[in-house]
Design a protein around this motif. Structure first.
Motif, mmCIF file in Angstrom:
data_model
loop_
_atom_site.group_PDB
_atom_site.id
_atom_site.type_symbol
_atom_site.label_atom_id
_atom_site.label_comp_id
_atom_site.label_asym_id
_atom_site.label_seq_id
_atom_site.Cartn_x
_atom_site.Cartn_y
_atom_site.Cartn_z
ATOM 1 N N UNK A 147 -1.893 13.595 -9.716
ATOM 2 C CA UNK A 147 -2.107 12.568 -8.354
ATOM 3 C C UNK A 147 -1.058 11.558 -8.543
ATOM 4 N N UNK A 148 0.145 11.899 -8.250
ATOM 5 C CA UNK A 148 1.470 10.919 -8.460
ATOM 6 C C UNK A 148 1.279 9.937 -7.398
ATOM 7 N N UNK A 149 0.603 9.905 -6.242
ATOM 8 C CA UNK A 149 0.613 8.928 -5.250
ATOM 9 C C UNK A 149 -0.521 7.750 -6.025
ATOM 10 N N UNK A 150 -1.560 8.285 -6.521
ATOM 11 C CA UNK A 150 -2.471 7.190 -7.464
ATOM 12 C C UNK A 150 -1.714 6.695 -8.587
ATOM 13 N N UNK A 151 -0.898 7.590 -9.323
ATOM 14 C CA UNK A 151 0.026 6.814 -10.301
ATOM 15 C C UNK A 151 0.731 5.430 -9.709
ATOM 16 N N UNK A 152 1.363 6.007 -8.636
ATOM 17 C CA UNK A 152 2.303 4.708 -7.912
ATOM 18 C C UNK A 152 1.431 3.698 -7.600
ATOM 19 N N UNK A 153 0.317 3.914 -7.023
ATOM 20 C CA UNK A 153 -0.597 2.495 -6.960
ATOM 21 C C UNK A 153 -1.254 1.918 -8.215
ATOM 22 N N UNK A 154 -1.433 2.641 -8.982
ATOM 23 C CA UNK A 154 -1.884 1.930 -10.485
ATOM 24 C C UNK A 154 -0.782 1.231 -10.744
ATOM 25 N N UNK A 155 0.435 1.716 -10.878
ATOM 26 C CA UNK A 155 1.653 0.964 -11.146
ATOM 27 C C UNK A 155 2.021 -0.235 -10.568
ATOM 28 N N UNK A 156 1.876 -0.145 -9.036
ATOM 29 C CA UNK A 156 2.292 -1.097 -8.011
ATOM 30 C C UNK A 156 1.058 -2.486 -8.706
ATOM 31 N N UNK A 157 -0.082 -2.120 -8.921
ATOM 32 C CA UNK A 157 -1.375 -3.071 -8.824
ATOM 33 C C UNK A 157 -0.924 -3.626 -10.324
ATOM 34 N N UNK A 158 -0.552 -2.892 -11.281
ATOM 35 C CA UNK A 158 -0.247 -3.580 -12.765
ATOM 36 C C UNK A 158 0.672 -4.707 -12.276
ATOM 37 N N UNK A 159 1.774 -4.002 -11.815
ATOM 38 C CA UNK A 159 3.079 -5.205 -11.778
ATOM 39 C C UNK A 159 2.544 -6.423 -11.052
ATOM 40 N N UNK A 160 1.736 -6.115 -9.662
ATOM 41 C CA UNK A 160 1.376 -7.335 -9.064
ATOM 42 C C UNK A 160 0.441 -8.137 -9.957
ATOM 43 N N UNK A 161 -0.327 -7.746 -10.648
ATOM 44 C CA UNK A 161 -1.308 -8.388 -11.615
ATOM 45 C C UNK A 161 -0.677 -9.380 -12.738
ATOM 46 N N UNK A 162 0.342 -8.655 -13.269
ATOM 47 C CA UNK A 162 1.243 -9.335 -14.323
ATOM 48 C C UNK A 162 2.033 -10.522 -13.637
#
Ligand SMILES: Nc1ncnc2c1ncn2[C@@H]1O[C@H](COP(=O)(O)OP(=O)(O)O)[C@@H](O)[C@H]1O
Ligand SMILES: [Mg+2]
Lengths: 262, 253
Positions: A232-247
């Protein structure tokens, strides 16, 4: 002043060093058979794949609450691991600093603990602890905790060293007890810098927690791994995006706090 | 009885002898200067008196008690009776002036009282009185790192005075100050002795300052006491002996 002759020999030294580094690089590339040219060619293809597959669509946003839950869990764990580690490091730092140390044994011990804990990477700690504690959030917590104790003890020791012997001596000379000196001369001077290191470690740990989570099967790392393995690469992208925003958000916040305390 | 009596004091670091067989006495109310080239052992001598440095052998009788054999508790009590002023002021830079002054009371407090900073009204009033006297009351709530060198040294003097000491040790109190501030600080130290009757021992490297302020001067050279007498007795011959060179050389330096 350097004499001309010395300057010349310095120049030759630098050139010599440069040649050695080049040779070493070339040798290493040969040994691991790393094909630089081929890897360069692979970059556009990989980029294209990313654009095609890591595209967040409206569908993906259904996963958002789940992801956020895990993300918050990860943040809280990082904060907890850092603050508890900071508490321990505080005492280790005081007994290890050359300014405040009271006996060589304790100082050596805390320096030893700091050195061992710091020089083994967090991921290695996670793998080691995995063997004895299994795949759960305690393992992840401990891995972060141990690494943080190592780093912060070292940082706190240097911060206290920087405060220097001067106020320490002055208060000792007035007849103050050791603990009075620590609490009234050393801590007020060192605390802002210590808090700053702690904030830095919270940032670092939120980043590491993702990686550690992949290994220990907890937190946002687990979510990432799960989506990844189910393609589920779209979800992977979302997770990555959210991690970046959080950091980024955490970093901005801690910079704010730093400005106030320093 | 003399306030301070030092007998046969020795101190070495590893193989390096820093103080050799030092003998002298200091009377109550005296203003004593210690002069000597740098590395002569002036700081070490002062630090042996309040045991920031542990001497190897000898006796230091303060108020009739041998400082060198005191246990931890009684050492603390005697340290409270001895103030100290430093070349680099040794304040806690991030704390306010008034906080730094009150640090001088720790010798009279239990560990917990000190850690929580519990001070009586009397102590606070006394702190303000001293700041007033030294002309820095308006800076009471400023952080010490915002003060000039001369002002910081005055805070250092307040911190020593609030101890109600019988003796104040000053380790090069004016070495980091400009001539004007130096004069202000030296005048304050002198008035402490004259008005409050507190004995002062001052390390100095300027001979003229020692000569114009002190009752008596002690000269150290390479850890040996080479001069001990009233300030007018210190002539060029003695100065040469203390500084280990020809006086003419000293003047041209
Ligand atoms: N902690 C120390 N360890 C080793 N040597 C020291 C130490 N402190 C002072 N010394 C040495 O003792 C000698 C006297 O130092 P000091 O008392 O500071 O001299 P002064 O204050 O007269 O300049 C110097 O040679 C110095 O190098
Ligand atoms: Mg000195």
């Amino acid at each position: 002043m350097l004499t001309d002759q010395k300057r010349l020999s310095r120049k030759w030294q630098h050139l010599f060093l440069l040649i050695i580094v080049c040779c070493f690089t070339w040798l290493s590339i040969e040994m691991v058979q790393f094909d630089f040219y081929q890897s360069l060619l692979a970059i556009p293809t990989a980029g294209l794949w990313m654009v095609e597959n890591l595209w967040i669509t409206a569908d993906t946003w259904r996963e958002f609450p789940d992801i956020m839950l895990k993300l918050v869990e990860t943040i809280l764990m990082s904060v907890a691991a850092t603050t508890i580690a900071a508490f321990i490091s505080f005492f280790l730092g005081i007994s290890g600093s050359t300014t405040t140390r009271r006996n060589g044994l304790m100082a050596g011990l805390s320096r030893g603990i700091a050195s061992v804990a710091r020089n083994i990477p967090v991921v290695a700690w996670a793998l080691i602890l995995l063997l004895s504690f299994g795949q759960n959030s305690l393992t992840g917590f401990l891995a972060l905790f141990v690494g943080t104790v190592g780093f912060l003890t070292r940082a706190f020791m240097e911060t206290i060293d920087e405060v220097g012997l001067k106020p320490f001596e002055a208060l000792t000379a007035t007849g103050a007890t050791y603990f009075q000196v620590i609490s009234k001369a050393v801590i007020p001077q060192a605390l802002p810098q210590m808090l700053s290191w702690m904030l830095f470690m919270i940032e670092t740990n939120i980043r590491s927690a993702t990686l550690v989570g992949i290994l220990t099967g907890t937190g946002i790392g687990y979510t990432f791994d799960l989506y990844y393995k189910t393609l589920n690469y779209e979800a992977v992208a979302l997770v990555t995006l959210l991690i970046i925003l959080t950091v980024i958000a955490i970093e901005l916040t801690s910079n704010r706090i730093r400005k106030v305390i320093l | 009885m003399a306030l301070l009596e030092i007998r046969g004091l020795n101190k070495s670091y590893q193989d390096h002898r820093v103080l050799t067989n030092i003998d002298f006495t200091v009377e109550t109310g005296e203003f004593l200067s210690v002069i000597g080239p740098s590395g002569a052992g002036k700081s070490t001598l002062l630090r042996c008196i309040n045991r920031l440095v542990e001497a190897d052998s000898g006796e230091i009788l303060f108020n009739g008690e041998n400082i060198l054999t005191l246990g931890r508790k009684s050492l603390r009590k005697e340290r409270a009776n001895i103030g100290m002023i430093f070349q680099h002021y040794n304040l806690v830079p991030r704390l306010t002036v008034i906080e730094n002054v009150l640090h001088g009371r720790f010798g009279y407090k239990s560990t917990l009282q000190g850690m929580f900073g519990i001070f009586s009204e009397e102590e606070k009033e006394r702190a303000f009185y001293l700041l007033e006297k030294l002309g820095i009351a308006e800076h009471a709530y400023k952080r010490c790192d915002q003060l000039s060198g001369g002002q910081q040294q005055r805070v250092g003097i307040c911190r020593a005075l609030i101890q109600d000491p019988k003796l104040i040790l000053c380790d090069e109190p004016i070495a980091s100050l400009d001539p004007h501030s130096s004069k202000v600080i030296m005048d304050y130290l002198k008035s402490i002795t004259e008005e409050m009757g507190i004995t002062c021992i001052v390390n100095l490297h300027q001979v003229e300052v020692a000569q114009s302020y002190s009752h008596r001067i002690i000269g150290l050279n390479k850890g040996h006491l080479v001069f001990n007498g009233p300030n007018r007795q210190l002539d060029t011959h003695h100065i040469g002996e203390v500084y280990g060179m020809d006086t003419r050389e000293l003047i041209t330096v």
